[in-house]
Scaffold this motif. Structure first.
Motif, PDB file in Angstrom:
ATOM      1  N   UNK A  17       1.508  37.879  49.773  1.00  0.00           N
ATOM      2  CA  UNK A  17       1.492  36.429  49.953  1.00  0.00           C
ATOM      3  C   UNK A  17       0.610  36.010  51.128  1.00  0.00           C
ATOM      4  N   UNK A  18       0.907  36.500  52.306  1.00  0.00           N
ATOM      5  CA  UNK A  18       0.135  36.080  53.483  1.00  0.00           C
ATOM      6  C   UNK A  18      -1.295  36.623  53.454  1.00  0.00           C
ATOM      7  N   UNK A  19      -1.511  37.920  53.164  1.00  0.00           N
ATOM      8  CA  UNK A  19      -2.917  38.372  53.118  1.00  0.00           C
ATOM      9  C   UNK A  19      -3.756  37.602  52.097  1.00  0.00           C
ATOM     10  N   UNK A  66      -4.614  31.923  43.292  1.00  0.00           N
ATOM     11  CA  UNK A  66      -3.712  32.155  42.153  1.00  0.00           C
ATOM     12  C   UNK A  66      -2.672  33.209  42.514  1.00  0.00           C
ATOM     13  N   UNK A  67      -3.075  34.241  43.248  1.00  0.00           N
ATOM     14  CA  UNK A  67      -2.116  35.251  43.721  1.00  0.00           C
ATOM     15  C   UNK A  67      -1.086  34.597  44.635  1.00  0.00           C
ATOM     16  N   UNK A  68      -1.531  33.712  45.517  1.00  0.00           N
ATOM     17  CA  UNK A  68      -0.609  32.993  46.412  1.00  0.00           C
ATOM     18  C   UNK A  68       0.406  32.203  45.581  1.00  0.00           C
ATOM     19  N   UNK A  69      -0.070  31.523  44.554  1.00  0.00           N
ATOM     20  CA  UNK A  69       0.823  30.720  43.711  1.00  0.00           C
ATOM     21  C   UNK A  69       1.874  31.607  43.045  1.00  0.00           C
ATOM     22  N   UNK A  70       1.446  32.736  42.497  1.00  0.00           N
ATOM     23  CA  UNK A  70       2.383  33.645  41.820  1.00  0.00           C
ATOM     24  C   UNK A  70       3.384  34.219  42.823  1.00  0.00           C
ATOM     25  N   UNK A  71       2.906  34.663  43.971  1.00  0.00           N
ATOM     26  CA  UNK A  71       3.789  35.244  44.984  1.00  0.00           C
ATOM     27  C   UNK A  71       4.764  34.206  45.529  1.00  0.00           C
ATOM     28  N   UNK A  92       2.888  26.803  37.171  1.00  0.00           N
ATOM     29  CA  UNK A  92       2.082  26.701  35.955  1.00  0.00           C
ATOM     30  C   UNK A  92       0.913  25.740  36.130  1.00  0.00           C
ATOM     31  N   UNK A  93       1.175  24.586  36.732  1.00  0.00           N
ATOM     32  CA  UNK A  93       0.103  23.613  36.974  1.00  0.00           C
ATOM     33  C   UNK A  93      -0.957  24.202  37.897  1.00  0.00           C
ATOM     34  N   UNK A  94      -0.509  24.861  38.954  1.00  0.00           N
ATOM     35  CA  UNK A  94      -1.449  25.471  39.888  1.00  0.00           C
ATOM     36  C   UNK A  94      -2.310  26.533  39.235  1.00  0.00           C
ATOM     37  N   UNK A  95      -1.695  27.344  38.378  1.00  0.00           N
ATOM     38  CA  UNK A  95      -2.445  28.411  37.708  1.00  0.00           C
ATOM     39  C   UNK A  95      -3.412  27.858  36.667  1.00  0.00           C
ATOM     40  N   UNK A  96      -3.001  26.815  35.946  1.00  0.00           N
ATOM     41  CA  UNK A  96      -3.912  26.170  34.984  1.00  0.00           C
ATOM     42  C   UNK A  96      -5.100  25.574  35.732  1.00  0.00           C
ATOM     43  N   UNK A  97      -4.813  24.934  36.861  1.00  0.00           N
ATOM     44  CA  UNK A  97      -5.899  24.377  37.675  1.00  0.00           C
ATOM     45  C   UNK A  97      -6.822  25.459  38.207  1.00  0.00           C
ATOM     46  N   UNK A  98      -6.239  26.573  38.670  1.00  0.00           N
ATOM     47  CA  UNK A  98      -7.057  27.686  39.157  1.00  0.00           C
ATOM     48  C   UNK A  98      -7.928  28.243  38.028  1.00  0.00           C
ATOM     49  N   UNK A 131      -4.468  22.187  40.271  1.00  0.00           N
ATOM     50  CA  UNK A 131      -4.422  23.273  41.245  1.00  0.00           C
ATOM     51  C   UNK A 131      -3.796  22.788  42.552  1.00  0.00           C
ATOM     52  N   UNK A 132      -4.311  21.692  43.081  1.00  0.00           N
ATOM     53  CA  UNK A 132      -3.832  21.178  44.362  1.00  0.00           C
ATOM     54  C   UNK A 132      -2.388  20.692  44.272  1.00  0.00           C
TER      55      UNK A 132
END
Length: 193
Positions: A17-19, A66-71, A92-98, A131-132
């Motif tokens: 998450x942080x990295x 996208x990794x941040x969103x999933x984590x 889901x919205x963030x990943x679709x936007x990404x 995404x935002x």
């Protein structure tokens, strides 16, 4: 027993998450700096090293966001499962936007891809907003469950706002996003668990 297992999971998972948040923000900053360098002569050269390198950094940055969103989604579901629907919809919205961002960046980097699979106008208009909105919703949820300070999503919102106002503000916007995402760290997970 189940609660103990979720606490163990919260302590041992989400190590990316942080990295990922830090790296994504720094890649966005690099893209912004290279974009400014590319524009010093008054025009942008889509075949120049600065433009190509900058867009490649942007692509990697969006993948890491996208990794941040999933984590962050996983962490929120462990620490506060009551809001599962909101967390899932935001992720889901963030990943679709990404994915929309990735589609457009790939089209910029590879014109043949853009010609073969042009992005619909909806992707161009809605992708960044989804995404935002998705990422900010997850960050606000993290504030509610005390994983982040209140000012963190405010900085991220200010960063996105700066970028939306003028793409030449990308370095400033990226620095604000970096500041807002920096508090995402394992110690917050231990406090929550």
């Amino acid at each position: 027993m189940i609660e103990t297992d979720s606490r163990v999971t919260a302590r041992t998972s989400y190590r990316w998450l942080r990295p990922a948040a830090v790296a994504a923000s720094l890649l966005l900053l690099g893209y912004g700096v290279l974009r400014l360098i590319d524009g010093f002569d008054g025009h942008r050269d889509k075949s120049g090293w600065a433009w190509l390198t900058g867009h490649s950094l942007f692509l990697l940055g969006i993948v890491l966001f996208a990794v941040v969103i999933v984590e962050l989604r996983g962490l929120l579901l462990v620490t506060s499962p009551r809001q599962k629907t909101l967390t899932d919809v935001a992720a889901g919205a963030g990943l679709v936007g990404a994915a929309g961002f990735v589609w457009v960046i790939l089209g910029d980097l590879f014109p043949r891809f853009a010609d073969a699979v042009p992005p619909p106008d909806l992707v161009l208009l809605g992708g960044p907003a989804l995404f935002e909105l998705g990422l900010l919703t997850l960050l606000i949820r993290a504030v509610v469950v005390r994983l982040l300070p209140v000012w963190a999503p405010v900085l991220v919102l200010a960063g996105f706002g700066a970028i939306a106002v003028n793409l030449d503000l990308l370095p400033i916007g990226a620095a604000l996003v970096f500041g807002g995402l920096l508090p995402l760290r394992p110690s917050a997970l231990r406090r929550a668990a």
